[in-house]
Design an enzyme around this catalytic site. Structure first.
Site, short mmCIF file in Angstrom:
data_model
loop_
_atom_site.label_atom_id
_atom_site.label_comp_id
_atom_site.label_asym_id
_atom_site.label_seq_id
_atom_site.Cartn_x
_atom_site.Cartn_y
_atom_site.Cartn_z
N ASP A 39 0.88 -1.29 -0.09
CA ASP A 39 0.12 0.20 -0.07
C ASP A 39 0.92 1.11 -0.01
O ASP A 39 0.41 2.31 -0.04
CB ASP A 39 -0.93 0.01 1.06
CG ASP A 39 -0.37 -0.01 2.63
OD1 ASP A 39 0.88 -0.02 2.45
OD2 ASP A 39 -0.78 0.12 3.63
N ARG A 106 15.55 24.17 1.01
CA ARG A 106 15.32 25.55 0.17
C ARG A 106 13.94 26.13 0.57
O ARG A 106 13.73 27.19 0.23
CB ARG A 106 15.47 25.17 -1.19
CG ARG A 106 16.97 25.01 -1.72
CD ARG A 106 16.96 24.60 -3.11
NE ARG A 106 16.66 23.22 -3.30
CZ ARG A 106 16.66 22.65 -4.55
NH1 ARG A 106 16.91 23.08 -5.75
NH2 ARG A 106 16.15 21.25 -4.48
N LYS A 204 21.30 36.73 -10.27
CA LYS A 204 20.34 35.71 -10.60
C LYS A 204 19.08 36.04 -9.83
O LYS A 204 18.99 36.42 -8.85
CB LYS A 204 21.00 34.57 -10.17
CG LYS A 204 19.89 33.19 -9.99
CD LYS A 204 20.38 31.91 -9.68
CE LYS A 204 19.58 31.02 -8.65
NZ LYS A 204 19.98 29.97 -8.08
N ARG A 206 15.00 34.40 -9.67
CA ARG A 206 14.10 33.31 -9.79
C ARG A 206 12.84 33.75 -9.73
O ARG A 206 12.17 34.30 -8.71
CB ARG A 206 14.50 32.06 -8.88
CG ARG A 206 13.86 30.95 -9.28
CD ARG A 206 14.07 29.63 -8.27
NE ARG A 206 15.55 29.22 -8.40
CZ ARG A 206 15.90 28.11 -9.15
NH1 ARG A 206 15.20 27.74 -9.90
NH2 ARG A 206 17.19 27.46 -9.01
N SER A 234 20.22 20.93 -9.16
CA SER A 234 19.12 20.10 -9.21
C SER A 234 19.03 19.98 -10.44
O SER A 234 19.21 19.22 -11.41
CB SER A 234 18.14 21.09 -8.51
OG SER A 234 16.79 20.14 -8.54
N THR A 235 18.05 21.00 -11.25
CA THR A 235 17.84 20.90 -12.84
C THR A 235 18.88 21.40 -13.72
O THR A 235 18.93 20.88 -14.71
CB THR A 235 16.74 21.77 -13.07
OG1 THR A 235 17.08 23.22 -12.71
CG2 THR A 235 15.35 21.51 -12.37
N GLY A 236 19.92 21.99 -12.84
CA GLY A 236 21.16 22.27 -13.70
C GLY A 236 20.83 23.59 -14.41
O GLY A 236 21.88 24.28 -15.05
C1 R5P Z 1 19.41 28.00 -4.86
O1 R5P Z 1 19.63 29.14 -4.38
C2 R5P Z 1 20.58 27.07 -4.91
O2 R5P Z 1 21.71 27.45 -4.36
C3 R5P Z 1 20.97 26.38 -6.23
O3 R5P Z 1 21.47 27.48 -6.80
C4 R5P Z 1 19.88 25.88 -6.90
O4 R5P Z 1 19.03 25.02 -6.06
C5 R5P Z 1 20.16 25.16 -7.91
O5 R5P Z 1 19.03 24.70 -8.65
P1 R5P Z 1 19.01 24.11 -10.15
O6 R5P Z 1 20.00 23.55 -10.69
O7 R5P Z 1 17.43 23.68 -10.42
O8 R5P Z 1 18.82 25.44 -10.97
#
Ligand code: R5P
Length: 304
Positions: A39, A106, A204, A206, A234-236
């Site tokens: 489950d 985060r 930067k 976001r 993460s996603t780069g």
């Molecule tokens: C954000 O403030 C973190 O320090 C990293 O820059 C962020 O998590 C990277 O995420 P991604 O690879 O998705 O851009």
């Protein structure tokens, strides 16, 4: 046979780093038995035949919260809570919890109305389950650790990462901070490459709704070896954008460093396509880019 008064429990998510840490410390260790019920509920038990081996001992639990094909970060967290609570029930003298990568780190602020401060809630969960000490590596936001009433520590991976990159025979190294919030972090990282190694920054932004990022700025990196260090890849998207600007600005080689190389979706192709010569990560996350082990960092804290 368990004879020592300190014992390492290697959680299912940190098997490689766990064993490396065992080898560094020379301590006894136990593994876990785990599964997912039909489950979806998770099951975990410390693999011991007799609960008396836990009573009165200092127990070190190592369980990262990085996702794998078998288990996502939510399951990892629950496994951790279950391990801590069973150790508490078995009357461990002291439970020292090592979470090399703290997922949800985060989500430390309410960026939009109605959001949860889940990073802080996770700290409460770990403490309430019975932890006596907490350790993590390169936490996204230091202030999250202030949530704990128990001693909580952020282990710094920078020297180990710098040693690895320095072995690449760098020419004119420069550290690039991927955003303004990471400047202090990048400055301390640059110090490991030499007192005069410069730090370049760009801005930067976001979008809090879509997650899209926009980077602007120009870098002074012509013919230099660029080291871009972030806590998480993460996603780069962040890393790839930073690399593109560095390449456009005339960088010679580019090293993409992420303490926690989650590298989800097409992060690897994005980063390499942007012009990275190498992606460098640590074994807080299990993946092929985890070239730098954190075992000595953990071992040092464990043996203190
Ligand atoms: C954000 O403030 C973190 O320090 C990293 O820059 C962020 O998590 C990277 O995420 P991604 O690879 O998705 O851009």
């Amino acid at each position: 046979m368990i004879t020592m008064d300190k014992l390492i429990v290697i959680g299912p998510s940190s098997q490689l780093l766990g064993m490396r840490t065992v080898n560094k410390t020379g301590l006894d260790f136990v593994q876990t038995e785990y599964k997912t019920f039909p489950d979806g509920e998770c099951y975990i038990r410390i693999k011991i035949d007799d609960e008396s081996v836990i009573a009165g001992k200092e127990i070190i639990v190592i369980q990262t919260l990085g996702a794998s094909n078998r288990a996502d970060q939510n399951q990892r967290l629950l496994e951790l809570i279950m391990m801590i609570s069973s150790l508490k029930r078995m009357k461990a003298k002291k439970i020292r919890v090592f979470v090399p990568y703290l997922a949800y780190g985060r989500q430390d602020k309410a960026f939009r109305p109605g959001e949860s401060l889940i990073a802080h809630v996770i700290c409460h969960m770990i403490e309430n389950a019975g932890a006596d000490e907490f350790y993590t590596v390169d936490i996204h936001a230091d202030h999250v650790l202030e949530t704990f009433k128990i001693p909580a520590f952020n282990l710094n991976p920078m020297q180990l990462l710098a040693e690895y990159v320095k072995s690449k025979d760098l020419q004119n190294p420069v550290v690039v901070s991927p955003d303004k919030g990471a400047v202090q972090r990048s400055k301390s990282f640059a110090w490991f490459f030499g007192r005069d190694v410069p730090v370049e920054v760009f801005s930067k932004e976001r979008d809090v709704i879509t997650g899209d990022i926009k980077m602007t700025g120009k870098l002074n990196v012509k013919n230099m070896d660029v080291i871009i260090a972030d806590d998480i890849i993460s996603t780069g998207g962040t890393m790839a954008s930073a690399i593109k600007i560095a390449k456009k600005s005339g960088a010679r080689r580019v090293y993409a460093i992420g303490t926690h190389p989650l590298l989800i979706q097409d992060a690897i192709t994005q980063i390499i396509d942007a012009g990275a010569d190498e992606i460098v990560g640590t074994d807080t996350i299990n993946n092929p880019f985890a070239q730098v082990t954190m075992a000595s960092l953990l071992a040092e804290a464990i043996l203190k």
